[in-house]
Design an enzyme around this catalytic site. Structure first.
Site, PDB file in Angstrom:
ATOM      1  CE  LYS A   1       1.699 -18.565   1.354  1.00 44.97           C
ATOM      2  NZ  LYS A   1       0.866 -19.767   1.543  1.00 44.97           N
TER       3      LYS A   1
ATOM      4  CG  ASP B   1     -13.969  -6.600   2.025  1.00 46.76           C
ATOM      5  OD1 ASP B   1     -13.664  -5.665   2.785  1.00 46.76           O
ATOM      6  OD2 ASP B   1     -14.393  -6.428   0.863  1.00 46.76           O
TER       7      ASP B   1
ATOM      8  CG  ASP C   1      -2.205 -20.188   2.836  1.00 49.51           C
ATOM      9  OD1 ASP C   1      -1.687 -19.743   3.882  1.00 49.51           O
ATOM     10  OD2 ASP C   1      -1.638 -21.040   2.141  1.00 49.51           O
TER      11      ASP C   1
ATOM     12  CE1 TYR D   1      -3.198  -2.922   0.320  1.00 53.96           C
ATOM     13  CE2 TYR D   1      -4.581  -1.009   0.679  1.00 53.96           C
ATOM     14  CZ  TYR D   1      -4.442  -2.344   0.362  1.00 53.96           C
ATOM     15  OH  TYR D   1      -5.546  -3.098   0.077  1.00 53.96           O
TER      16      TYR D   1
ATOM     17  CG  ASP E   1      -8.139  -3.878   1.940  1.00 53.58           C
ATOM     18  OD1 ASP E   1      -9.311  -3.816   2.372  1.00 53.58           O
ATOM     19  OD2 ASP E   1      -7.781  -3.308   0.913  1.00 53.58           O
TER      20      ASP E   1
HETATM   21  N1  GGG Z   1     -14.229  -4.043  -0.370  1.00 50.86           N
HETATM   22  C1  GGG Z   1     -14.559  -2.960   0.416  1.00 50.86           C
HETATM   23  C2  GGG Z   1     -13.998  -1.687  -0.150  1.00 50.86           C
HETATM   24  O1  GGG Z   1     -14.082  -1.423  -1.331  1.00 50.86           O
HETATM   25  N2  GGG Z   1     -13.412  -0.889   0.728  1.00 50.86           N
HETATM   26  C3  GGG Z   1     -12.845   0.361   0.359  1.00 50.86           C
HETATM   27  C4  GGG Z   1     -11.358   0.204   0.207  1.00 50.86           C
HETATM   28  O2  GGG Z   1     -10.888  -0.711  -0.439  1.00 50.86           O
HETATM   29  N3  GGG Z   1     -10.602   1.060   0.844  1.00 50.86           N
HETATM   30  C5  GGG Z   1      -9.187   1.017   0.828  1.00 50.86           C
HETATM   31  C6  GGG Z   1      -8.654   0.369   2.049  1.00 50.86           C
HETATM   32  O3  GGG Z   1      -9.373   0.086   2.996  1.00 50.86           O
HETATM   33  O4  GGG Z   1      -7.432   0.187   2.111  1.00 50.86           O
END
Ligand code: GGG
Length: 340
Positions: free
Chosen positions: A172, A233, A205, A125, A229
């Site tokens: 991992k 979800d 995993d 990121y 991230d």
């Molecule tokens: N899948 C959920 C979504 O789309 N979240 C928004 C997102 O990806 N934000 C960036 C993050 O949380 O890093």
């Protein structure tokens, strides 16, 4: 009466709808609890990019850093230029994503109650990608400092919770020997300072499988940015769906609170979005204000918000994602009616 400045990013897509619905509940619960909130609007996201040529102008950052806390709706295509940048610039190093069942909402396992603590400033990121030899190179910075800092945060979180007292480090390291190896060894180093809390680790995993197989085994999961991230979800779905999942980006000085979900442009403007995730996110913001400012009135406001959401769901109030037919605004009105 205690008083706070809240910077507010309405966001893109369904953002303005869920944030608007949440704002009404937040202001109602806060005023009943004796907390005065001054809402300060912040421009950021796709709409801002179109209007001003940048998704996150400096003036927006200044408003956020000049406020007591920031509540943010989902941002669309410019998410990396907004929230990922804010996490790095303001050192919001801990992304806290609780997975907790709600009354009457079907869940894979009703005993599931855990928190994913995601390192928020490093990993892929950082966006360090470059063209190379006809392809692309992506760098993945992982430092000892950030790995130890997030591990400490996770152990402290586990000690503040009534359940579990177990922190699982997800990695991992059988493939990413150096980067995830450092994350894992930093974790076990910090674990020495928390002898009352079980420290364990799991390959990512295997963790993905175990979150579905037996989510109740988890108390606190600590992991790197990208794994966190993805797994959050999955965790949201285990306890009912993304429409219910709140999150907090926490640093030493600043904090930004946002629902886990994205901007869902396909249903934007239809009144179909579930504002529960944003409401529970605002409750997390009030709890953070309560604990960092030692303000009991903020605890009361947070409890009123949570209680209102729980009462509305218990009485059968449902948006479309949960099989009901209530609009975003109707659900918020129902929650407000339950807060007395
Ligand atoms: N899948 C959920 C979504 O789309 N979240 C928004 C997102 O990806 N934000 C960036 C993050 O949380 O890093």
């Amino acid at each position: 009466m205690s008083s706070y400045r809240i910077s507010l990013i309405r966001g893109d897509g369904i953002g303005p709808e869920v944030v608007g619905a949440c704002e009404n509940v937040l202001l109602h619960a806060s005023s009943l609890a004796g907390v005065s909130l001054k809402i300060v609007e912040v421009e950021a996201g796709d709409g801002c990019l179109e209007k001003r040529g940048e998704a996150l102008p400096q003036v927006s950052i200044d408003i956020i850093t000049g406020s007591d806390a920031c509540l943010k709706g989902p941002v669309g295509r410019s998410a990396a230029s907004v929230i990922v940048r804010l996490r790095q610039e303001l050192e919001l190093y801990a992304n806290v994503r609780p997975a907790r069942c709600l009354p009457g909402v079907p869940a894979l396992d009703r005993a599931a109650d855990f928190v994913i603590v995601r390192e928020n400033t490093e990993d892929l990121y950082r966006g360090m990608e470059m063209e190379f030899d006809g392809g692309v190179l992506a760098f993945r910075p992982i430092t000892k400092r950030a790995s130890e800092r997030i591990a400490r945060f996770a152990f402290n979180m586990s000690s503040s919770r009534s359940l579990g007292k177990r922190v699982v480090c997800v990695h991992k390291n059988n493939v990413l020997k150096k980067s995830d190896g450092l994350f894992l060894s930093s974790f076990y180093g910090v674990a020495q300072d928390f002898p009352g809390i079980a420290a364990d680790d799991m390959l990512v995993d295997s963790a993905a499988m175990n979150i579905v197989r037996k989510p109740s085994q988890f108390d606190v999961i600590v992991t790197t940015n990208l794994y966190g991230d993805i797994l959050s979800d999955e965790a949201a779905q285990v306890v009912g769906g993304l429409g219910l999942a709140p999150s907090a980006n926490i640093g030493e000085r600043y904090a930004i609170f946002e629902p886990v979900h994205g901007s869902a442009p396909d249903i934007a403007g239809t009144g179909r979005a579930n504002p529960t995730a944003t409401m529970l996110t605002a409750a997390m913001m009030l709890e953070w204000l309560a604990s960092t400012r030692g303000d009991g009135a903020c605890w009361k406001a947070a409890n009123l918000m949570r209680g209102g959401v729980d009462a509305a769901l218990s009485s059968g109030a449902r948006t479309r994602d949960l099989g009901g037919n209530m609009s975003t605004a109707d659900f918020a009105a129902d929650v407000i009616g339950k807060i007395t």
